[in-house]
Design a protein around this motif. Structure first.
Motif, PDB file in Angstrom:
ATOM      1  N   ARG A   1       4.556   9.686   2.579  1.00 26.88           N
ATOM      2  CA  ARG A   1       4.287   8.825   1.436  1.00 26.88           C
ATOM      3  C   ARG A   1       5.550   8.579   0.626  1.00 26.88           C
ATOM      4  O   ARG A   1       5.847   7.441   0.236  1.00 26.88           O
TER       5      ARG A   1
ATOM      6  N   SER B   1      -1.870   5.509  -0.800  1.00 27.97           N
ATOM      7  CA  SER B   1      -2.686   4.388  -1.244  1.00 27.97           C
ATOM      8  C   SER B   1      -3.471   3.818  -0.076  1.00 27.97           C
ATOM      9  O   SER B   1      -2.966   3.709   1.035  1.00 27.97           O
ATOM     10  N   ARG B   2      -4.718   3.455  -0.323  1.00 26.23           N
ATOM     11  CA  ARG B   2      -5.544   2.814   0.699  1.00 26.23           C
ATOM     12  C   ARG B   2      -5.635   1.303   0.494  1.00 26.23           C
ATOM     13  O   ARG B   2      -6.385   0.630   1.175  1.00 26.23           O
TER      14      ARG B   2
ATOM     15  N   ARG C   1      -2.411  -3.770   4.972  1.00 29.84           N
ATOM     16  CA  ARG C   1      -2.378  -2.615   5.867  1.00 29.84           C
ATOM     17  C   ARG C   1      -1.381  -2.809   7.007  1.00 29.84           C
ATOM     18  O   ARG C   1      -0.843  -1.841   7.537  1.00 29.84           O
TER      19      ARG C   1
ATOM     20  N   GLY D   1       0.805  -1.218   0.000  1.00 28.49           N
ATOM     21  CA  GLY D   1       0.000   0.000   0.000  1.00 28.49           C
ATOM     22  C   GLY D   1       0.835   1.264   0.000  1.00 28.49           C
ATOM     23  O   GLY D   1       0.371   2.304   0.463  1.00 28.49           O
TER      24      GLY D   1
ATOM     25  N   ASN E   1       1.846  -1.867   5.528  1.00 27.83           N
ATOM     26  CA  ASN E   1       1.866  -0.417   5.405  1.00 27.83           C
ATOM     27  C   ASN E   1       2.162   0.235   6.749  1.00 27.83           C
ATOM     28  O   ASN E   1       2.913   1.218   6.829  1.00 27.83           O
TER      29      ASN E   1
ATOM     30  N   ARG F   1      -1.424  10.799  -3.951  1.00 26.24           N
ATOM     31  CA  ARG F   1      -1.931  10.617  -2.599  1.00 26.24           C
ATOM     32  C   ARG F   1      -1.506   9.266  -2.055  1.00 26.24           C
ATOM     33  O   ARG F   1      -0.991   8.408  -2.786  1.00 26.24           O
TER      34      ARG F   1
END
Length: 355
Positions: free
Chosen positions: A329, A285-286, A290, A268, A293, A283
């Motif tokens: 990011r 990443s979703r 997770r 992510g 991430n 932006r």
């Protein structure tokens, strides 16, 4: 059913469940050939493998849930030399339009393998990283149970009768646990005073046992993680916890990841375009794993605080007008690149003794 053309190319798909697996075979154009259900046992896996061989040369097998219900079948198919690809469970829209049944899902998986839409190679789950994953699951559940016990202990302290409440008031967590371990309840638990002493002592004992369990697991995790990926642990800001999570995300066969960009997307951390008109930006990443991430985020935060090179980079990017989110990011993407190359260094892949 025995096929009349054993030399033709076919593709297979498997819809996996706890007790049974439903397999389907299609030709290269996605047309149905046959389907059948097999038990989710060792004998069932071998029967499924033999059944597939009766329809021709199997080019690829699409399997759902290769990390859970289909893990055993995936191991057997891979060991036999077949190409196994991971197939995502059909989304709600697809199921709404086509219906839902085991044969339908199996044919969808087979067509995904035939069309090339499913290309992800599943984790091998046969080495040290799989051992790490299992230990991390045990540690996570122990930490969750200890947190729950600590919260209950603090809550009981507030409602316990006087003067015990005054004795325990103002203590830190460690001091509270130690004080409750020394409590001596009376024989009559029908008395709220004795019952509260007994309950507090039992919770304190549970916290102590869980702490000992967590410490024991941490020792094994430290040894396994350092032995599995010493290059990864040597990176600035990478600890046993974050390294273990990144190893589990990549699996025992990180070479299955085609590039560092693929690994970044898996975590992510791949930049997602968010431009419009005169605005040109990306932006966070979703998507992706997770937990991986989160591990990259923790490494980035540690470096922003303690790494001189990262601090200089942050200062430069702030002057360029980037926000803190944008800087993090960028850092996570750079860290993902470092982690990818560290993971693909030669390392121990098999079980390692921790004694």
């Amino acid at each position: 059913m025995i096929d009349e053309h054993p030399e033709r190319e076919v593709f297979a798909g498997v819809d996996t469940h706890t007790d049974t697996h439903h397999a389907a075979v299609v030709d290269p154009l996605g047309r149905p050939v046959a389907d059948q259900e097999f038990p989710a046992t060792t004998q069932g896996y071998r029967a499924l493998l033999t059944w597939l061989g009766t329809f021709g040369q199997v080019q690829a097998v699409g399997v759902e849930c290769t990390g859970s219900y289909g893990a055993g079948l995936t191991t057997v198919l891979t060991a036999s030399g077949l190409v196994v690809v991971e197939v995502n469970v059909p989304d709600r829209g697809t199921r709404h339009s086509r219906g839902k049944s085991d044969p339908i899902d199996a044919y969808v998986a087979a067509r995904a393998a035939a069309s090339g839409r499913a290309q992800a190679i599943p984790k091998s789950r046969t080495g040290t990283v799989e051992a790490l994953r299992q230990l991390r699951v045990t540690r996570a559940s122990a930490i969750k149970a200890r947190t729950q016990a600590i919260n209950q202990l603090i809550g009981l302290r507030v409602t316990t009768p006087e003067p015990l409440r005054q004795t325990l008031a103002g203590l830190t967590r460690a001091a509270l646990v130690n004080s409750c371990l020394r409590l001596r309840p009376g024989p009559d638990l029908g008395d709220p005073v004795h019952a509260s002493r007994f309950a507090l002592r039992q919770l304190a004992r549970r916290i102590r046992r869980l702490t000992e369990e967590i410490d024991e697991v941490d020792e094994h995790l430290s040894v396994l993680t350092a032995a599995a990926a010493p290059e990864l642990v040597a990176l600035f800001g990478v600890g046993t916890g974050t390294a273990g999570q990144l190893l589990v995300t990549a699996g025992d066969n990180p070479e299955r990841l085609r590039s560092e960009a693929a690994f970044a997307a898996l975590c992510g951390a791949a930049p997602v375009p968010a431009s419009s008109g005169r605005t040109d930006r990306h932006r966070l990443s979703r998507g992706g794993d997770r937990q991986a991430n989160r591990a990259l985020h923790m490494i980035a935060v540690v470096r922003m605080r303690y790494c001189p090179r990262t601090r200089a980079y942050v200062a430069r990017r702030v002057q360029q007008g980037l926000t803190k989110k944008d800087i993090i990011r960028c850092l996570k993407r750079f860290i993902a690149r470092e982690v990818y190359h560290a993971l693909n260094q030669p390392r121990a892949r098999h079980a390692i003794s921790t004694t």
